[in-house]
Design an enzyme around this catalytic site. Structure first.
Site: not given
Ligand code: GLU
Length: 450
Positions: A66, A69, A191, A243, A261
């Site tokens: 994430s 992003k 993504y 988050y 994550v």
């Molecule tokens: N690849 C993970 C997902 O889309 C990233 C989520 C994250 O890092 O919060 O589930």
């Protein structure tokens, strides 16, 4: 190198303080992440001059997840602008988990670009170009933020693609509302790849520092995105980056941040530092436990909380007095009396709006009432931004209207070109090379024919 080792020592201290923390769980939604080393813990800090500091496993590679992003959001904002991007993805904290079905009722627009739904839409906004497929564009942008060529961990990508039904479901759900501008399968694939880009904690700190440095990578000097885009991304990170604990993080740590994550975490102190941590054990919200603790402590230690930004007293105006008390003042009574009516203000450093206000206030304070003249000594000023200049010019124009003569000591032309100053202040402001000369002329003018 040894004096600045003290900065590394500060990171080492924090590393030692939190390395023993054993709480948290590794992400296990794909086997590759569950195989990461739970003991890995790296910290990195990059200054606005591109100085890099690190401690622990700061060179260990892991996948962005994430943390990608905000940077892909920056790419979309750069290509399309805030209004167009805002049509497809919002900027409100969702208060929900990263993979929540966080879509606005009626429009289906995802709440923000930091949760999966919003990130998938953001990625979809970066379309293929004849010369570069979408993912190449994303990888190029991420690499420019990091200041080196990044690559994809194919195993993590493969495993993500094999198990990513929830993200695919999100993409289809978004398209069912008519929102997603392109093919959900393609968008989710890009993504997954962006999440699987490999970085180290040092890379992350450089990426965060680029956002903190107005979009210019402080290590390579490359302008990756505009200062406006960097500010927009930091704003969304501040409200939505952590988050469903974003509010608490902003309250306690006070920095725009983004966690992922795999255990990566970035935080940006605008105009100060880029910070990063890597440690795979995650808390219930999906943020690295040690990373959170260490960056929180670092922010506190370095005084980085955005809402606590004390102006340093005495840092702009170094002198605000009348010319009779200067050590260089002649001793004669008449000269002294003349000099009593000449105010002297000296300023230093870089002038922004805040600093310029201090200078204007000092001009008012420096002389007796509305009479006499005032010397503004700008020799120690290193620069002034356009807002500070406009305010200084407007203040000098008001002084003149009030009948108070001003002269500046400005051999470096900090006040701007004479034409501009004339236009803005409505006068030919006398400029001198030395303070003594300016004071002398002003004192003589006081003595001149009444
Ligand atoms: N690849 C993970 C997902 O889309 C990233 C989520 C994250 O890092 O919060 O589930």
């Amino acid at each position: 190198m040894s004096a600045s080792e003290a900065v590394t020592d500060a990171l080492r201290d924090l590393h030692a303080r939190f390395a023993g923390v054993r709480e948290g769980e590794r992400a296990d939604y794909i086997p590759e992440l569950a195989r990461s080393d739970a003991d890995d813990f790296g910290l990195a800090l990059v200054s606005m001059d591109g100085h890099r500091y690190s401690a622990g496993a700061a060179g260990t590679p892991f996948t962005l997840q994430s943390v990608s992003k905000p940077f892909v959001y920056a790419l979309a904002l750069s290509s399309l602008g805030l209004d167009e991007v805002g049509r497809w993805v919002g900027a409100e904290p969702s208060g929900e988990a990263f993979n929540a079905i966080s879509l606005e009722p009626r429009t289906g627009r995802p709440a923000n670009a930091m949760v999966n739904a919003g990130a998938i839409v953001t990625t979809a906004l970066v379309p293929d170009r004849p010369d570069a497929p979408a993912f190449t564009r994303v990888l190029t942008a991420l690499s420019r933020f990091a200041g080196r060529k990044l690559d994809v961990d194919e195993e993590v990508y493969g495993s993500e693609a094999a198990t990513g039904d929830r993200n695919r479901a999100l993409a289809y759900l978004i398209r069912s509302t008519g929102t997603l501008p392109v093919d959900p399968v393609a968008a989710v694939d890009t993504y997954f790849r962006q999440c699987a880009v490999r970085v180290t904690a040092v890379d992350l700190a450089v990426m965060a520092a680029t956002l903190a440095h107005g979009g210019v990578n402080p290590v390579t000097g490359e302008a990756v995105v505009s200062a406006d885009v960097a500010a927009q991304v930091l704003a969304v990170m501040a409200t939505c980056g952590m988050y469903n604990s974003s509010g608490d993080w902003l309250l306690r740590v006070g920095l725009p941040a983004k966690s992922g994550v795999s255990g990566g975490l970035i935080a940006a102190g605008p105009a100060r530092f880029g910070l990063a941590a890597y440690s795979p054990l995650l808390d219930a919200a999906g943020t690295s436990v040690r990373g959170r603790a260490a960056l929180g402590a670092l922010s506190e230690r370095l005084g980085l909380h955005l809402m606590r930004n004390p102006a340093l007293p005495g840092s702009t105006v170094t002198l605000a007095t009348t010319a009779d008390v200067l050590p260089s003042a002649p001793s004669g009574r008449r000269e002294r009396a003349l000099r009593e009516r000449v105010g002297v203000v000296a300023a230093q450093g870089a002038l922004d709006f805040t600093a310029a206000e201090r200078v204007l206030f000092a001009l008012d304070e420096s002389g007796p009432g509305q009479v006499g003249s005032v010397v503004l000594d700008l020799r120690e000023v290193t620069g002034a931004d356009s807002v500070a200049l406009a305010l200084l010019h407007a203040g000098l124009a008001r002084l003149a209207r009030d009948g108070r003569r001003a002269a500046v000591v400005d051999p470096g032309n900090r006040l701007g070109p004479p034409d501009l100053v004339r236009e803005r202040t409505g006068q030919d402001l006398p400029r001198y090379g030395s303070r003594e000369e300016a004071v002398e002329r002003c004192a003589q003018a006081m003595a001149g024919p009444v």
